[in-house]
Write a protein that holds these residues in place. Structure first.
Motif, mmCIF file in Angstrom:
data_model
loop_
_atom_site.group_PDB
_atom_site.id
_atom_site.type_symbol
_atom_site.label_atom_id
_atom_site.label_comp_id
_atom_site.label_asym_id
_atom_site.label_seq_id
_atom_site.Cartn_x
_atom_site.Cartn_y
_atom_site.Cartn_z
ATOM 1 N N ARG A 50 2.719 -15.484 8.568
ATOM 2 C CA ARG A 50 3.652 -14.354 8.640
ATOM 3 C C ARG A 50 3.186 -13.254 7.697
ATOM 4 N NH1 ARG A 50 10.035 -14.205 6.784
ATOM 5 N NH2 ARG A 50 10.406 -12.011 7.304
ATOM 6 N N ILE A 51 3.204 -12.009 8.187
ATOM 7 C CA ILE A 51 2.782 -10.855 7.402
ATOM 8 C C ILE A 51 4.016 -10.100 6.917
ATOM 9 C CG2 ILE A 51 1.340 -8.806 7.332
ATOM 10 C CD1 ILE A 51 -0.215 -11.308 7.952
ATOM 11 N N ILE A 52 4.062 -9.802 5.623
ATOM 12 C CA ILE A 52 5.173 -9.050 5.024
ATOM 13 C C ILE A 52 4.590 -7.794 4.385
ATOM 14 C CG2 ILE A 52 7.037 -9.098 3.318
ATOM 15 C CD1 ILE A 52 6.897 -12.219 3.566
ATOM 16 N N CYS A 53 5.064 -6.617 4.817
ATOM 17 C CA CYS A 53 4.540 -5.345 4.317
ATOM 18 C C CYS A 53 5.528 -4.690 3.364
ATOM 19 C CB CYS A 53 4.227 -4.396 5.474
ATOM 20 S SG CYS A 53 2.922 -4.990 6.573
ATOM 21 N N ARG A 54 5.004 -4.087 2.325
ATOM 22 C CA ARG A 54 5.817 -3.350 1.360
ATOM 23 C C ARG A 54 5.138 -2.027 1.047
ATOM 24 N NH1 ARG A 54 9.086 -6.027 2.929
ATOM 25 N NH2 ARG A 54 10.482 -7.514 1.899
ATOM 26 N N ASN A 55 5.973 -0.987 0.885
ATOM 27 C CA ASN A 55 5.479 0.331 0.520
ATOM 28 C C ASN A 55 5.546 0.493 -0.991
ATOM 29 O OD1 ASN A 55 6.721 3.293 -0.192
ATOM 30 N ND2 ASN A 55 4.972 3.410 1.183
ATOM 31 N N GLY A 56 4.452 0.913 -1.601
ATOM 32 C CA GLY A 56 4.471 1.107 -3.039
ATOM 33 C C GLY A 56 3.095 1.450 -3.580
ATOM 34 N N ASP A 57 3.062 1.782 -4.855
ATOM 35 C CA ASP A 57 1.817 2.123 -5.544
ATOM 36 C C ASP A 57 1.336 0.895 -6.310
ATOM 37 O OD1 ASP A 57 -0.258 3.112 -7.004
ATOM 38 O OD2 ASP A 57 0.893 4.629 -8.089
ATOM 39 N N PRO A 58 0.213 0.292 -5.935
ATOM 40 C CA PRO A 58 -0.242 -0.927 -6.610
ATOM 41 C C PRO A 58 -0.604 -0.743 -8.076
ATOM 42 C CG PRO A 58 -1.298 -0.714 -4.458
ATOM 43 C CD PRO A 58 -0.599 0.587 -4.742
ATOM 44 N N THR A 59 -0.740 0.510 -8.527
ATOM 45 C CA THR A 59 -1.042 0.733 -9.946
ATOM 46 C C THR A 59 0.223 0.866 -10.779
ATOM 47 O OG1 THR A 59 -1.138 3.153 -9.722
ATOM 48 C CG2 THR A 59 -3.160 1.927 -9.282
ATOM 49 N N ASP A 60 1.391 0.851 -10.138
ATOM 50 C CA ASP A 60 2.668 1.004 -10.830
ATOM 51 C C ASP A 60 3.282 -0.370 -11.094
ATOM 52 O OD1 ASP A 60 5.886 1.343 -10.498
ATOM 53 O OD2 ASP A 60 4.997 3.082 -11.485
ATOM 54 N N LEU A 61 3.672 -0.631 -12.338
ATOM 55 C CA LEU A 61 4.175 -1.955 -12.707
ATOM 56 C C LEU A 61 5.459 -2.306 -11.965
ATOM 57 C CD1 LEU A 61 3.525 -2.053 -16.569
ATOM 58 C CD2 LEU A 61 2.320 -3.296 -14.779
ATOM 59 N N PHE A 62 6.353 -1.319 -11.779
ATOM 60 C CA PHE A 62 7.594 -1.615 -11.065
ATOM 61 C C PHE A 62 7.303 -1.965 -9.612
ATOM 62 C CE2 PHE A 62 11.038 -0.242 -8.264
ATOM 63 C CZ PHE A 62 12.071 -1.038 -8.741
ATOM 64 N N ASP A 63 6.437 -1.183 -8.968
ATOM 65 C CA ASP A 63 6.107 -1.468 -7.572
ATOM 66 C C ASP A 63 5.416 -2.825 -7.438
ATOM 67 O OD1 ASP A 63 7.221 0.922 -6.960
ATOM 68 O OD2 ASP A 63 5.380 1.929 -6.347
ATOM 69 N N LEU A 64 4.561 -3.177 -8.400
ATOM 70 C CA LEU A 64 3.891 -4.474 -8.352
ATOM 71 C C LEU A 64 4.887 -5.629 -8.420
ATOM 72 C CD1 LEU A 64 0.618 -4.288 -10.483
ATOM 73 C CD2 LEU A 64 0.835 -4.784 -8.055
ATOM 74 N N ALA A 110 0.853 -1.190 0.000
ATOM 75 C CA ALA A 110 0.000 0.000 0.000
ATOM 76 C C ALA A 110 0.884 1.232 0.000
ATOM 77 C CB ALA A 110 -0.933 -0.005 1.213
ATOM 78 N N ASP A 111 0.293 2.350 -0.382
ATOM 79 C CA ASP A 111 1.016 3.628 -0.371
ATOM 80 C C ASP A 111 0.983 4.181 1.053
ATOM 81 O OD1 ASP A 111 2.396 5.825 -1.155
ATOM 82 O OD2 ASP A 111 0.724 6.800 -2.194
ATOM 83 N N LYS A 112 1.660 3.460 1.955
ATOM 84 C CA LYS A 112 1.652 3.776 3.381
ATOM 85 C C LYS A 112 2.978 3.313 3.966
ATOM 86 C CE LYS A 112 -1.203 2.884 7.527
ATOM 87 N NZ LYS A 112 -1.718 4.234 7.775
ATOM 88 N N ASP A 113 3.445 3.982 5.007
ATOM 89 C CA ASP A 113 4.724 3.634 5.613
ATOM 90 C C ASP A 113 4.705 2.190 6.125
ATOM 91 O OD1 ASP A 113 7.382 4.784 6.787
ATOM 92 O OD2 ASP A 113 6.447 3.682 8.435
ATOM 93 N N LYS A 114 5.767 1.453 5.814
ATOM 94 C CA LYS A 114 5.844 0.036 6.174
ATOM 95 C C LYS A 114 5.737 -0.174 7.681
ATOM 96 C CE LYS A 114 9.163 -3.831 5.933
ATOM 97 N NZ LYS A 114 9.598 -3.858 7.331
#
Length: 660
Positions: A209-223, A187-191
């Protein structure tokens, strides 16, 4: 002479040539050597810490080489001086350790080594600073969650919203039997903020186990960071605080399905949309890889159905959560050639509820004489998939002597009251108008801006219902009493979720419910009330209001998304269950089906329902002396053991799938 030239040019029809202007100033040829060196240095610095470390190394090498040359030529060192190799070694030691020059003698030698040592201090101080900055940058990158996930067979959740905690809680239960389950959230939110909120609100993660990542889900690189190529399933939630959340969800699905690097195998995507008007575009984008959960539409339909049948929301919660019975779809070859009526009696600990045909159609409660064909999948309620097995029915399992014949019930016009308002109000009114008989009246009471205009403009599903508007303060007892709530057949209390924060909206709902309870106690009559709650945590507080039913909107959507990520047919199943044109869930008096003067098995109740073209799936028995299971089911039991014999009271209900 000049005038003569101009005159000749004029006669020739030509223009005089413009004076030549020098344009050489500023060209590459006028660039100084210093500017070239400075520009080359700037370009090298753009490479980052590696380039700076290279420059420091070059300065060190030049310093050591120069000092070694001076020492080798002058022989000013101790014991007759050093050759070049030894002088270079001595200079290197002094650049690395200032204490090395403590035993030097001779002022000229000391001066040379002092210069070398000072240069060493400068270089190594800068180098330590570079290393420290690089480590800080790397740690900051890890803190932000920008490294690529290398998991396989994991569940991915994209975007962030309050419903994510209920989704995680359900997936944790579903993952209990799996080995090393992983859930990746982007999500576009601080990890760190995501991890802290999850730790606070989902304390028991079991083996997940939960793994969090910061990024824009509409962006191909972030995906690419969440490694969708190897995932088990993907959940796309409606993003919190977005101006147009449906557009974000559709863009995310588009990025997933049209990624040039995507896998060949189809994805299993469950996506949340708020508006049914965006469903067609989402289906075009996602194709058969996406199941859409139309949040507002789902909640509106369940609110309407629950208002007409108290306790129905508990049935939907039981079907949707992973704690208890669940809906499975499975191929059962032993059912091929068997009629539906015989098939539903073939399982003691499971409940057949529908079929998925080879062409993809889903039908709940098919006709009793329909023969199951090859390629169809059974839709069945069971504790788990291991419990799905045919069970021979005992000869005396059904007691035909206690089965009652159906009695026609004449439906009459209804009076319904809605207190409070939000964006789901028009959908609830539209859905309600499709069920009621002609002459019914819906009264809407609230105090949101523009309510009267919105109600007048909203379309209805039929002309059977007249709509009235009352602008009142719904938190004021006198205003509520003026509505004469006892004159209505049912009351729905909606939260002001479009105009207030979730907690404030739920507080306003609680105040309204408390006023209605006090009025009911003072007049000594029961008021049928169904309330929409936003936060599941407020349901326990709402229990003191003694409302008939609570529809917790966020939780229902979360349960649906979690189930859809595990069952690729679930969206189609609930579309049929909640559609007025197909079979729906009804709760009817057990006394309409069997005699109540003796204990009966659920086999007998199922047979009585089957004779009416209905499929029985459970019952509701309210017994004050029986312990509650802690899930606020209100006595609702879905998929009971069919052989167990129980006694029923006139107020008990049987849960059936029926056309009407």
């Amino acid at each position: 002479m000049g005038s003569l030239i101009r005159a000749k040019a004029a006669r020739a029809g030509t223009k005089p040539a413009a004076a030549k202007v020098s344009t050489t100033k500023g060209h590459a040829g006028d660039v100084t050597l210093g500017e070239r060196i400075r520009y080359a240095f700037d370009k090298s610095m753009a490479a980052g810490p590696v380039a700076l470390a290279g420059w420091l190394a070059l300065v060190s090498v030049v310093t050591i080489a120069l000092a070694a040359t001076i020492l080798a030529l002058t022989r000013i060192g101790p014991d007759g001086g050093f050759d070049f190799g030894e002088a270079a070694w001595q200079s290197l030691m002094r650049t690395m350790d200032a204490g090395t020059m403590g035993g030097d003698s001779g002022w000229v030698f000391r001066f040379v080594t002092l210069v070398v040592t000072l240069m060493g201090i400068l270089v190594f101080s800068a180098l330590i600073s570079i290393i420290s900055a690089g480590l800080d940058s790397a740690l900051e990158g890890l803190r932000k969650g920008r490294s690529r996930v290398l998991e396989t067979d994991h569940t991915i959740i994209l975007n962030w919203s309050p419903s994510i905690f209920d989704i995680l809680s359900e997936l944790v239960i579903a993952n209990a039997s799996r080995r090393n389950p992983r859930i990746v959230i982007m999500a576009d939110k601080d990890k760190v903020e995501m991890e802290d909120e999850i730790a606070d609100k989902v304390p028991n993660l079991g083996n997940t186990r939960i793994i969090c990542r910061n990024g824009d889900p509409t962006d191909l690189f972030d995906l690419s960071l969440v490694n969708a190529q190897t995932c088990r399933s993907i959940i796309v939630v409606s993003p919190e605080g977005a101006a147009d959340p449906d557009s974000q969800v559709i863009k995310t699905v588009l990025a997933l399905t049209n990624d040039p690097q995507r896998r060949i195998e189809r994805y299993r995507i469950a996506a949340e949309l708020r508006s049914a008007g965006n469903a067609e575009v989402a289906r075009i984008v996602g194709g058969d890889e996406v199941q859409l959960v139309l949040a507002d539409d789902l909640i509106s339909r369940i609110v309407v159905q629950s208002s007409r049948q108290a306790g129905l929301s508990a049935v939907y919660s039981e079907l949707l959560d992973f704690d208890g019975c669940e809906i499975y779809t499975t191929e059962l070859e032993e059912l091929v050639g068997v009629t539906w009526g015989d098939a539903i009696m073939g399982y003691e600990d499971s409940a057949l509820i529908g079929l998925r045909y080879p062409d993809g159609r889903v039908r709940m409660n098919p006709p009793m004489d329909e023969v199951i064909t090859a390629g169809s999948r059974a839709i069945i309620i069971a504790e788990d998939d291991a419990a799905i097995r045919l069970t021979p029915m005992a000869d005396d399992a059904v007691d035909p002597t206690v089965i009652r014949k159906p009695v026609a019930v004449k439906r009459v016009a209804e009076r319904v009251l809605i207190i409070g308002w939000n964006r789901r109000g028009p959908m609830i009114a539209h859905e309600l108008s499709r069920y009621v008989k002609a002459g019914s009246v819906l009264t809407i009471a609230g105090d949101v801006p523009g309510l009267a205009e919105e109600v007048r403009a909203m379309p209805l599903g039929s002309r059977n219902m007249k709509v009235e508007v009352r602008i009142i303060d719904t938190s004021h007892a006198a205003a509520l009493e003026a509505l004469e709530p006892l004159t209505y057949d049912s009351i729905m209390v909606l939260g002001y979720s479009d105009h207030m924060e979730a907690q404030s909206a739920d507080t306003r709902t609680l105040i309204t419910l408390l006023h209605l309870r006090k009025l009911s106690e003072r007049l000594g009559e029961h008021i049928s009330v169904v309330s929409e709650m936003i936060d599941i945590r407020n349901r326990e507080l709402a229990e003191v209001t003694r409302a008939d039913d609570f529809v917790v909107s966020n939780r229902l959507v979360s349960l649906m998304l979690a189930q859809a990520s595990e069952n690729e047919y679930l969206s189609a199943i609930f579309d049929d269950l909640l559609d007025e044109d197909g079979s729906e869930i009804y709760m009817r008096p057990v006394g309409d089906y069997v005699d109540l003067d003796q204990p009966v098995s659920f086999y007998t109740i199922a047979e009585a329902a089957g004779r009416r073209g209905e499929t029985a799936i459970g019952y509701r028995r309210r017994r004050p002396d029986e312990a509650d299971d802690g899930r606020n089911m209100g006595g609702v039991v879905v998929n009971p053991s069919k052989s167990e014999r129980l006694s029923y009271e006139p107020e008990d209900r049987v849960i059936v799938l029926a056309e009407d």
